[in-house]
Motif scaffolding. Structure first.
Motif, short mmCIF file in Angstrom:
data_model
loop_
_atom_site.label_atom_id
_atom_site.label_comp_id
_atom_site.label_asym_id
_atom_site.label_seq_id
_atom_site.Cartn_x
_atom_site.Cartn_y
_atom_site.Cartn_z
N GLU A 166 0.82 -1.21 0.00
CA GLU A 166 0.00 0.00 0.00
C GLU A 166 0.85 1.26 0.00
OE1 GLU A 166 -3.18 0.64 2.86
OE2 GLU A 166 -3.69 -1.49 2.71
N ALA A 191 2.35 1.71 -3.40
CA ALA A 191 1.34 2.17 -4.35
C ALA A 191 1.03 3.64 -4.13
CB ALA A 191 0.08 1.32 -4.22
N ASP A 192 0.92 4.06 -2.88
CA ASP A 192 0.66 5.47 -2.57
C ASP A 192 1.78 6.36 -3.09
OD1 ASP A 192 -1.68 4.74 -1.36
OD2 ASP A 192 -0.91 4.93 0.71
N LYS A 193 3.02 5.91 -2.94
CA LYS A 193 4.16 6.70 -3.43
C LYS A 193 4.17 6.78 -4.96
CE LYS A 193 7.16 6.37 0.47
NZ LYS A 193 8.47 6.73 0.87
N ARG A 194 3.79 5.67 -5.62
CA ARG A 194 3.73 5.69 -7.08
C ARG A 194 2.66 6.66 -7.56
NH1 ARG A 194 5.00 0.00 -6.76
NH2 ARG A 194 2.79 -0.48 -6.56
N VAL A 195 1.49 6.65 -6.90
CA VAL A 195 0.39 7.54 -7.29
C VAL A 195 0.82 8.98 -7.04
CG1 VAL A 195 -1.95 8.26 -6.71
CG2 VAL A 195 -1.43 5.84 -6.96
N ALA A 196 1.42 9.25 -5.89
CA ALA A 196 1.86 10.62 -5.57
C ALA A 196 2.91 11.09 -6.54
CB ALA A 196 2.38 10.67 -4.14
N GLY A 201 3.07 10.11 -9.63
CA GLY A 201 2.51 10.06 -10.98
C GLY A 201 3.06 8.94 -11.82
N SER A 212 2.82 5.15 -13.20
CA SER A 212 1.85 4.09 -13.45
C SER A 212 2.49 2.74 -13.16
CB SER A 212 1.38 4.17 -14.91
OG SER A 212 0.64 3.00 -15.22
N ILE A 213 1.69 1.84 -12.65
CA ILE A 213 2.18 0.49 -12.41
C ILE A 213 2.47 -0.21 -13.74
CG2 ILE A 213 1.55 -1.80 -11.51
CD1 ILE A 213 0.01 -0.39 -9.32
#
Length: 191
Positions: A176, A179-184, A186, A188-189
């Motif tokens: 989690e 994932a939060d760091k990736r979203v912050a 910008g 994409s997985i």
């Protein structure tokens, strides 16, 4: 007062390392609270496996000095393995236990963390046995009983299933967080 400790100690169930605790820490503290003078019960309620520099009696002070030494040995060994300076993580030592240092080094060399922890606790149990030689039916004997009870209780809840649950919870939290760091950021997985 000695009579109070005698009856208290003689009524407690036997503790054995590696076997389930026959009484809970809370039940022990409650028994002490109802059967002993307030100062003794309060001191016993504060007893923990972690040294905090406050002790209710000489035997607890000696336990804390030894436990601090053990923890400092572990810090030095881990720091050497990681190539970092240990001084920021060390606590003040009151004594030196060279025979125990060698044993701690041997224990630390085992590749299995569960075996290392169990053997460190066996070493702790042995130290409590050594301290018990001078304490039979006094406050020190009750302190040693509580420390043994804390050690036994520590292992009671350790099972493969419980360990797997903790592992899954930690892995989930790490996923989690990632994932939060990736979203912050910008990211994409899919990329």
């Amino acid at each position: 007062m000695a009579d109070l400790f005698y009856y208290q100690l003689s009524s407690l169930p036997l503790l054995r390392f590696g076997e389930p605790a026959p009484v809970t820490v809370a039940a022990f503290d409650e028994l002490c609270r109802t059967q002993l003078p307030l100062a003794a019960a309060t001191g016993l309620a504060r007893v923990t496996l972690e040294p905090d520099g406050r002790s209710c009696c000489e035997v607890e002070r000696r336990w804390q000095a030894w436990e601090t030494y053990v923890r400092n040995c572990l810090v030095r060994l881990r720091a050497a393995r990681l190539g970092v300076e240990p001084s920021a993580f060390l606590r003040h030592d009151d004594d030196v236990f060279p025979g125990d240092r060698r044993r701690i080094e041997e224990i630390s060399s085992d590749p299995d963390p569960l075996v290392r922890e169990r053997e460190l606790d066996r070493l702790r149990w042995q130290r409590l046995d050594d301290l018990a030689v001078e304490h039979h039916f006094d406050l020190g004997a009750l302190v040693l009983y509580k420390l043994r009870l804390l050690l036994v209780t520590k292992w009671t809840g350790r099972t493969a299933a419980a360990g797997s649950q903790v592992h899954e919870r930690l892995v989930g939290a790490a996923a989690e967080q990632a994932a939060d760091k990736r979203v912050a950021a910008g990211v994409s997985i899919a990329s």
